[in-house]
Design a protein around this motif. Structure first.
Motif, short mmCIF file in Angstrom:
data_model
loop_
_atom_site.label_atom_id
_atom_site.label_comp_id
_atom_site.label_asym_id
_atom_site.label_seq_id
_atom_site.Cartn_x
_atom_site.Cartn_y
_atom_site.Cartn_z
N UNK A 135 25.78 1.48 26.54
CA UNK A 135 25.20 0.18 26.16
C UNK A 135 24.53 0.25 24.79
N UNK A 136 24.58 1.40 24.14
CA UNK A 136 23.96 1.54 22.83
C UNK A 136 24.81 0.84 21.76
N UNK A 137 24.19 0.34 20.70
CA UNK A 137 24.97 -0.29 19.62
C UNK A 137 25.94 0.70 18.98
N UNK A 138 27.10 0.21 18.59
CA UNK A 138 28.12 1.03 17.92
C UNK A 138 28.58 0.29 16.67
N UNK A 139 28.62 0.99 15.55
CA UNK A 139 29.10 0.40 14.30
C UNK A 139 30.46 0.96 13.94
N UNK A 140 31.31 0.11 13.39
CA UNK A 140 32.62 0.55 12.92
C UNK A 140 33.08 -0.35 11.79
N UNK A 141 33.97 0.17 10.98
CA UNK A 141 34.60 -0.63 9.92
C UNK A 141 35.96 -1.08 10.44
N UNK A 142 36.18 -2.39 10.45
CA UNK A 142 37.42 -2.96 10.96
C UNK A 142 38.10 -3.74 9.85
N UNK A 143 39.43 -3.72 9.82
CA UNK A 143 40.18 -4.37 8.74
C UNK A 143 41.44 -5.01 9.27
N UNK A 144 41.91 -5.99 8.52
CA UNK A 144 43.23 -6.59 8.72
C UNK A 144 43.99 -6.46 7.41
N UNK A 150 31.93 -4.65 8.43
CA UNK A 150 31.27 -3.78 9.40
C UNK A 150 31.05 -4.59 10.68
N UNK A 151 31.54 -4.07 11.77
CA UNK A 151 31.37 -4.72 13.07
C UNK A 151 30.41 -3.87 13.91
N UNK A 152 29.46 -4.54 14.53
CA UNK A 152 28.52 -3.84 15.40
C UNK A 152 28.67 -4.36 16.83
N UNK A 153 28.97 -3.44 17.73
CA UNK A 153 28.95 -3.78 19.15
C UNK A 153 27.48 -3.74 19.56
N UNK A 154 26.89 -4.90 19.75
CA UNK A 154 25.44 -4.97 19.95
C UNK A 154 25.07 -4.33 21.28
N UNK A 155 23.77 -4.01 21.40
CA UNK A 155 23.30 -3.37 22.62
C UNK A 155 23.63 -4.19 23.84
N UNK A 156 24.20 -3.53 24.85
CA UNK A 156 24.58 -4.21 26.07
C UNK A 156 23.53 -4.03 27.15
N UNK A 157 23.66 -4.78 28.22
CA UNK A 157 22.73 -4.69 29.34
C UNK A 157 23.22 -3.62 30.33
N UNK A 176 34.72 4.52 22.30
CA UNK A 176 34.06 5.38 21.32
C UNK A 176 34.05 6.82 21.83
N UNK A 177 34.42 7.75 20.99
CA UNK A 177 34.44 9.15 21.40
C UNK A 177 33.04 9.74 21.51
N UNK A 178 32.05 9.08 20.94
CA UNK A 178 30.68 9.60 21.00
C UNK A 178 29.83 8.90 22.05
N UNK A 179 29.88 7.58 22.09
CA UNK A 179 29.02 6.84 23.02
C UNK A 179 29.75 6.37 24.26
N UNK A 180 31.09 6.40 24.25
CA UNK A 180 31.93 5.88 25.35
C UNK A 180 31.86 4.35 25.45
N UNK A 181 31.31 3.71 24.45
CA UNK A 181 31.30 2.24 24.43
C UNK A 181 32.72 1.74 24.20
#
Length: 386
Positions: free
Chosen positions: A135-144, A379-386, A256-261
């Motif tokens: 549920x922790x925030x995850x940041x990534x760079x996404x492109x089209x 930059x896309x952030x998967x915000x903190x989840x519940x 995510x390979x680190x957080x499993x998000x």
């Protein structure tokens, strides 16, 4: 009177008699034998190792059958005080052993309970850690990125000589992805030859569908940095392309390979209006409806974030449709839900994200001779989840 008396004596009045079973002696003998057997059995004990041993020290003796035997009282108790004392001591010893065994069992049970509770605490800690990571925030760079298909710049292609062949342009494409630290990219016009070039030169990325869905669907590959994400599930969605012909386009669930998000990623290319393809507004509208409905349901099923990339060959029209319900927003900015207020900088290439995704640092980077499209990224952030 005499006759009556005689007759009476000969034939007395009938009476109903209940036969009494003649078992008194037999029953007495059976009871006596049972008592004897029980008395004999009480003189034996079972040892801990399963063997039998005599409870007396004088060897095996025939048990008394009745109460008339010398040395016994009428109630079967020993008349000897020394024997009585021996019985008391035996009973006391047996009780002490039982208490000791019971105490040992209690101690074993207590230890088992302590171990069980400790294991529960460790399990709860691990679950809490996993939930915190997922549920922790995850940041990534996404492109089209529409890479400009090999067929456009090869022999007989329709692009001017300004654009080099696909091999040279693929080197430029990989350089752009690395320079902008792109973690996930949705490709369009990514032909089979270009797929081979990319996989042989950019080994840090994994792709779907690759060539698994055929030469048409290879044009819409999604690539992700293998060190950052791993594939959990892969799907495809049938979309009408030019003239209404259906093509499968990719939808993947990455972790995510680190957080499993986890998040869903989808990549589309809706048909353009061209002299060779004709007017495809009808098919673009139908494609957009299918895409938005499917991805909205996918997100609302369990709340997993959804990120969409694509060349939609529309600007304001596709923006307003994607953001109308308030489920999706554009990395380029603009409104989400309610009235449609598109961003000032609009491309035909878009990045959208569902609720649970926040965008910043949006850019439409010129790609020079690599393609006739910009690299659209944020930059896309998967915000903190519940």
């Amino acid at each position: 009177m005499r006759r009556w008396a005689v007759n009476h004596r000969k034939r007395p009045p009938r009476t109903r008699t209940v036969p009494v079973p003649r078992v008194g002696v037999r029953a007495s003998l059976a009871v006596a034998l049972l008592v004897a057997l029980l008395a004999w059995a009480t003189t034996w004990a079972v040892t801990d190792d399963g063997g039998s041993t005599s409870a007396t020290t004088g060897g095996s003796q025939s048990p008394p059958v009745g109460g008339d035997e010398p040395g016994t009282s009428d109630d079967g108790d020993s008349a000897s005080g020394s024997d009585k004392g021996s019985d008391d001591q035996s009973d006391g010893g047996s009780g002490s052993a039982g208490a000791g065994e019971g105490g040992a069992d209690d101690e074993k049970l207590e230890k088992s309970v302590r171990r069980f509770r400790a294991a529960q605490r460790k399990l709860a800690e691990r679950v809490s850690e996993q939930l915190a990571r997922r549920t922790a925030p995850v940041e990534l760079r996404v492109a089209s990125f529409n890479v400009l298909g090999d067929s456009h710049t090869g022999p007989g292609g329709n692009k001017p000589a300004f654009y080099p062949d696909a091999s040279a342009r693929m080197n430029m494409t990989i350089g752009l992805l690395r320079a902008n630290d792109i973690d996930v990219v949705g490709f369009q016009e990514f032909e089979a030859s270009q797929y081979g070039m990319f996989t042989s030169r950019a080994g840090e990325y994994s792709l779907y569908p690759g060539l698994s869905l055929g030469d048409k669907s290879v044009r819409f590959n999604i690539a992700w940095r293998s060190s950052a994400f791993q594939l959990v599930e892969a799907r495809s969605l049938s979309i009408p392309y030019a003239g209404g012909s259906r093509i499968e386009m990719p939808v993947v669930l990455l972790e995510s390979t680190t957080t499993k998000r986890r998040a869903w990623f989808a990549n589309f290319h809706n048909p353009a209006d061209t002299p060779s393809l004709g007017n495809n507004a009808r098919w673009r509208a139908e494609a957009a409806g299918i895409e938005i409905a499917y991805l909205t349901d996918l997100h609302q099923a369990d709340g997993t974030p959804v990120i969409v990339t694509g060349d939609f060959n529309e600007r304001e029209e596709i923006f307003c449709r994607f953001t109308a319900a308030g489920v999706f927003s554009a990395a380029a900015g603009g409104s989400s839900g309610g009235g449609c207020a598109p961003p000032s900088n609009m491309q035909v290439d878009w990045v959208f994200g569902s609720t649970g995704v926040a965008f910043d640092d949006y850019a439409a980077t010129p790609t020079g001779r690599a393609s006739d499209h910009n690299l659209v990224h944020a930059r896309a952030t998967l915000v903190a989840g519940e």
